[in-house]
Design an enzyme around this catalytic site. Structure first.
Site, PDB file in Angstrom:
ATOM      1  N   ASP A  86      -4.122 -12.213   8.616  1.00 44.76           N
ATOM      2  CA  ASP A  86      -2.999 -11.691   7.825  1.00 44.76           C
ATOM      3  C   ASP A  86      -2.067 -12.865   7.534  1.00 44.76           C
ATOM      4  OD1 ASP A  86      -1.519  -8.504   7.796  1.00 44.76           O
ATOM      5  OD2 ASP A  86      -0.513 -10.286   7.005  1.00 44.76           O
ATOM      6  N   SER A 116       2.795 -12.053   4.837  1.00 45.37           N
ATOM      7  CA  SER A 116       3.705 -12.094   3.689  1.00 45.37           C
ATOM      8  C   SER A 116       4.563 -10.837   3.610  1.00 45.37           C
ATOM      9  CB  SER A 116       2.920 -12.284   2.389  1.00 45.37           C
ATOM     10  OG  SER A 116       2.108 -11.156   2.153  1.00 45.37           O
ATOM     11  N   ASN A 117       4.065  -9.730   4.163  1.00 46.45           N
ATOM     12  CA  ASN A 117       4.881  -8.506   4.118  1.00 46.45           C
ATOM     13  C   ASN A 117       4.819  -7.726   5.433  1.00 46.45           C
ATOM     14  OD1 ASN A 117       6.653  -6.714   2.879  1.00 46.45           O
ATOM     15  ND2 ASN A 117       5.003  -5.466   2.006  1.00 46.45           N
ATOM     16  N   SER A 149      -8.104   2.347  -4.482  1.00 45.03           N
ATOM     17  CA  SER A 149      -6.968   3.241  -4.687  1.00 45.03           C
ATOM     18  C   SER A 149      -7.297   4.267  -5.752  1.00 45.03           C
ATOM     19  CB  SER A 149      -5.792   2.368  -5.128  1.00 45.03           C
ATOM     20  OG  SER A 149      -4.830   3.132  -5.797  1.00 45.03           O
ATOM     21  N   TYR A 159      -1.462  -3.720 -10.640  1.00 45.07           N
ATOM     22  CA  TYR A 159      -1.967  -3.382  -9.300  1.00 45.07           C
ATOM     23  C   TYR A 159      -3.238  -2.545  -9.426  1.00 45.07           C
ATOM     24  CZ  TYR A 159      -2.580  -0.441  -5.199  1.00 45.07           C
ATOM     25  OH  TYR A 159      -3.146   0.249  -4.157  1.00 45.07           O
ATOM     26  N   LYS A 163      -7.472  -3.275  -8.531  1.00 44.91           N
ATOM     27  CA  LYS A 163      -8.391  -2.419  -7.749  1.00 44.91           C
ATOM     28  C   LYS A 163      -9.640  -2.110  -8.585  1.00 44.91           C
ATOM     29  CE  LYS A 163      -5.961  -2.346  -4.049  1.00 44.91           C
ATOM     30  NZ  LYS A 163      -6.397  -3.124  -2.872  1.00 44.91           N
ATOM     31  N   PHE A 183      -5.654   7.978  -1.716  1.00 38.65           N
ATOM     32  CA  PHE A 183      -4.623   8.612  -2.513  1.00 38.65           C
ATOM     33  C   PHE A 183      -3.280   8.095  -1.957  1.00 38.65           C
ATOM     34  CE2 PHE A 183      -6.705  11.102  -5.775  1.00 38.65           C
ATOM     35  CZ  PHE A 183      -7.987  10.663  -5.518  1.00 38.65           C
ATOM     36  N   ASN A 187       9.163   0.263  -0.643  1.00 46.66           N
ATOM     37  CA  ASN A 187       8.939   0.519  -2.056  1.00 46.66           C
ATOM     38  C   ASN A 187       8.294   1.877  -2.318  1.00 46.66           C
ATOM     39  OD1 ASN A 187       6.979  -0.092  -4.640  1.00 46.66           O
ATOM     40  ND2 ASN A 187       8.963  -1.121  -4.738  1.00 46.66           N
ATOM     41  N   ARG A 236       1.399  13.876  -6.389  1.00 51.21           N
ATOM     42  CA  ARG A 236       0.501  12.964  -5.679  1.00 51.21           C
ATOM     43  C   ARG A 236      -0.187  13.722  -4.549  1.00 51.21           C
ATOM     44  NH1 ARG A 236       1.734  10.440  -9.390  1.00 51.21           N
ATOM     45  NH2 ARG A 236       2.589   8.355  -9.583  1.00 51.21           N
ATOM     46  N   ASP A 252       3.679   4.382 -13.347  1.00 49.05           N
ATOM     47  CA  ASP A 252       3.364   5.639 -12.641  1.00 49.05           C
ATOM     48  C   ASP A 252       2.422   6.528 -13.452  1.00 49.05           C
ATOM     49  OD1 ASP A 252       4.537   5.644 -10.145  1.00 49.05           O
ATOM     50  OD2 ASP A 252       6.458   6.441 -10.834  1.00 49.05           O
TER      51      ASP A 252
HETATM   52  C1  UD1 Z   1       0.344   4.003  -5.756  1.00 47.14           C
HETATM   53  C2  UD1 Z   1      -1.103   4.418  -5.801  1.00 47.14           C
HETATM   54  C3  UD1 Z   1      -1.650   4.517  -4.387  1.00 47.14           C
HETATM   55  C4  UD1 Z   1      -1.383   3.211  -3.649  1.00 47.14           C
HETATM   56  C5  UD1 Z   1       0.097   2.878  -3.682  1.00 47.14           C
HETATM   57  C6  UD1 Z   1       0.376   1.519  -3.092  1.00 47.14           C
HETATM   58  C7  UD1 Z   1      -1.213   5.831  -7.778  1.00 47.14           C
HETATM   59  C8  UD1 Z   1      -1.429   7.189  -8.300  1.00 47.14           C
HETATM   60  N1  UD1 Z   1      -1.222   5.706  -6.444  1.00 47.14           N
HETATM   61  O1  UD1 Z   1       1.061   5.015  -5.140  1.00 47.14           O
HETATM   62  O2  UD1 Z   1      -3.022   4.781  -4.454  1.00 47.14           O
HETATM   63  O3  UD1 Z   1      -1.795   3.352  -2.305  1.00 47.14           O
HETATM   64  O4  UD1 Z   1       0.534   2.825  -5.023  1.00 47.14           O
HETATM   65  O5  UD1 Z   1       1.747   1.211  -3.164  1.00 47.14           O
HETATM   66  O6  UD1 Z   1      -1.049   4.881  -8.521  1.00 47.14           O
HETATM   67  N2  UD1 Z   1       9.115   7.631  -6.120  1.00 47.14           N
HETATM   68  C9  UD1 Z   1      10.398   8.007  -6.422  1.00 47.14           C
HETATM   69  N3  UD1 Z   1      11.427   7.282  -5.904  1.00 47.14           N
HETATM   70  C10 UD1 Z   1      11.223   6.205  -5.090  1.00 47.14           C
HETATM   71  C11 UD1 Z   1       9.879   5.814  -4.778  1.00 47.14           C
HETATM   72  C12 UD1 Z   1       8.853   6.559  -5.319  1.00 47.14           C
HETATM   73  O7  UD1 Z   1      10.639   8.966  -7.173  1.00 47.14           O
HETATM   74  O8  UD1 Z   1      12.203   5.573  -4.666  1.00 47.14           O
HETATM   75  C13 UD1 Z   1       8.021   8.416  -6.689  1.00 47.14           C
HETATM   76  C14 UD1 Z   1       7.087   7.583  -7.568  1.00 47.14           C
HETATM   77  O9  UD1 Z   1       7.595   7.493  -8.883  1.00 47.14           O
HETATM   78  C15 UD1 Z   1       5.803   8.406  -7.448  1.00 47.14           C
HETATM   79  C16 UD1 Z   1       5.855   8.968  -6.027  1.00 47.14           C
HETATM   80  O10 UD1 Z   1       7.212   8.881  -5.620  1.00 47.14           O
HETATM   81  O11 UD1 Z   1       5.844   9.488  -8.351  1.00 47.14           O
HETATM   82  C17 UD1 Z   1       5.010   8.181  -5.043  1.00 47.14           C
HETATM   83  O12 UD1 Z   1       5.331   6.817  -5.204  1.00 47.14           O
HETATM   84  P1  UD1 Z   1       4.828   5.708  -4.172  1.00 47.14           P
HETATM   85  O13 UD1 Z   1       5.046   6.166  -2.788  1.00 47.14           O
HETATM   86  O14 UD1 Z   1       5.441   4.406  -4.584  1.00 47.14           O
HETATM   87  O15 UD1 Z   1       3.273   5.668  -4.384  1.00 47.14           O
HETATM   88  P2  UD1 Z   1       2.387   5.574  -5.743  1.00 47.14           P
HETATM   89  O16 UD1 Z   1       2.999   4.617  -6.682  1.00 47.14           O
HETATM   90  O17 UD1 Z   1       2.092   6.961  -6.204  1.00 47.14           O
END
Ligand code: UD1
Length: 354
Positions: free
Chosen positions: A47, A50-51, A140, A165, A169, A194, A214, A247, A314
């Site tokens: 590893d 980095s994060n 993913s 991203y 994948k 997922f 994030n 999701r 998204d």
């Molecule tokens: C995405 C990938 C997932 C991957 C992940 C890695 C898709 C469908 N999924 O997850 O397979 O493992 O990235 O990071 O692309 N949200 C908010 N407010 C926030 C943060 C998030 O509303 O502050 C919402 C996002 O807009 C999204 C949902 O929550 O609709 C989930 O977001 P997040 O947890 O970041 O994961 P994905 O982007 O769905």
């Protein structure tokens, strides 16, 4: 004691050393815990921190009573990575290490293409050179893009990548597929996660990024703990039942479990092709607002949130049909949304103590 451990598949008592890249990261560390608690495998991690911090290995040791050898190396540095392959004989590799922030990848695409693709090529070349026969890749559900028909299964066509991203994948899967087509001695599986969330049920290990959280659930728990002032929901005008994105949330320990079953499936030579893909999801589509409600219920508090703009990259709605993983290697998720939220909250409250 080690050799008495039953393997997850309960079939052959498998031993050997597994290389886990990104072992101090979120999914990597939970997979290592499942592996050390439930199997006889030894683990070596690479590893670049980095994060994530090397403190993760201390937490793993506290939970499992077993040690992980870690090399703080960047996989893009092939020479340094090769030294690890010279030192250890691996029976399998699980390749987690990658950048994973959807939004950041839109802003800094080359950072994502360089890191995620180069590290994969290096690790595959070394697997080939040093005769490592089994390879599992963190893919993913983002490879599907926006889909017309839900749930998605592995026959759903790969769609337009909504972010760099997601594109890394898609490219990663294609690289492995092309590589396996000519290297029949290598068996590979891509696992399409997922949305992994939650923490080890003990509350002693969980998501602990060095960078700002994030993903949705760590942002929910950090907001509830008062570390962030407010959660912004990215868009409430999507064509979904409450206007927020949907999701498929899945407990990270269930995801960890799937890696072990998939690895044992390969080691037991049960695979019909030398490259296959599997979905790993719960099958339930849950909206952002519903996740927040689930959290509020288990934590017994109101979360401070509001609505903001849509987030670039998204997809609107996605959830999984994971029947193939059940049929081939007996995987099905065990933990509920409540357990995902309870464990995430427990970890948030514990993490500064660890
Ligand atoms: C995405 C990938 C997932 C991957 C992940 C890695 C898709 C469908 N999924 O997850 O397979 O493992 O990235 O990071 O692309 N949200 C908010 N407010 C926030 C943060 C998030 O509303 O502050 C919402 C996002 O807009 C999204 C949902 O929550 O609709 C989930 O977001 P997040 O947890 O970041 O994961 P994905 O982007 O769905």
């Amino acid at each position: 004691m080690k050799n008495n451990k039953k393997n997850k598949s309960g079939k052959v008592n498998l031993n050997g050393t597994i290389l886990i890249t990104g072992g101090s990261g979120y999914i990597g560390s939970h997979t290592i815990i499942e592996m050390l608690e439930n199997t006889s495998f030894d683990v070596v991690s690479i590893d670049n921190q980095s994060n994530s911090s090397t403190k993760t290995y201390k937490r793993i040791e506290k939970i499992t009573g077993r040690k992980v050898v870690n090399y703080s190396i960047d996989l893009c540095d092939k020479e340094k990575t090769e030294k690890v392959f010279k030192k250890h004989k691996f029976v399998g590799i699980i390749h987690f290490a990658a950048f994973k922030m959807v939004g950041e990848s839109v802003e800094q695409p080359l950072k994502y293409y360089r890191n995620n693709i180069l590290s994969l090529i290096n690790i595959l070349e070394l697997a080939n050179k040093y005769g490592v026969p089994n390879f599992i890749f963190s893919s993913s559900c983002s490879v599907y893009g926006n889909v017309a028909k839900l749930p998605v299964n592995e026959s759903t066509p790969i769609g337009n990548a909504e972010s760099p991203y997601a594109h890394t994948k898609q490219i990663g899967e294609k690289i492995i597929s092309d590589f396996c087509a000519v290297n029949k001695n290598i068996n590979a599986i891509a696992l399409r996660y997922f949305n992994p969330v939650g923490a080890h049920l003990s509350g002693l290990n969980g998501e602990d990024p060095i960078n700002k959280p994030n993903n949705l659930v760590p942002i929910i728990t950090a907001t509830a703990a008062g570390k962030l002032p407010k959660l912004t929901i990215h868009g409430n005008d999507y064509p979904t039942r409450d206007g927020t994105c949907i999701r498929d949330y899945i407990h990270v320990s269930d995801i960890g479990d799937a890696h072990i079953l998939a690895l044992e499936f390969l080691l037991n030579k049960k695979n019909k092709q030398n490259y296959c893909v599997y979905n790993l999801g719960s099958g339930n589509g849950v909206s952002v607002l519903e996740i927040i409600k689930a959290f509020e219920k288990v934590a017994g508090m109101k979360l401070n949130y509001g609505f903001g703009e849509r987030r670039a990259g998204d997809v609107v709605s996605i959830y999984s049909d994971s029947a193939k993983a059940l049929k081939d290697f007996g995987w099905k998720p065990k933990l509920s949304i409540e357990e995902m939220m309870t464990s995430a909250w427990k970890w948030e409250q514990n993490k500064n103590k660890s």
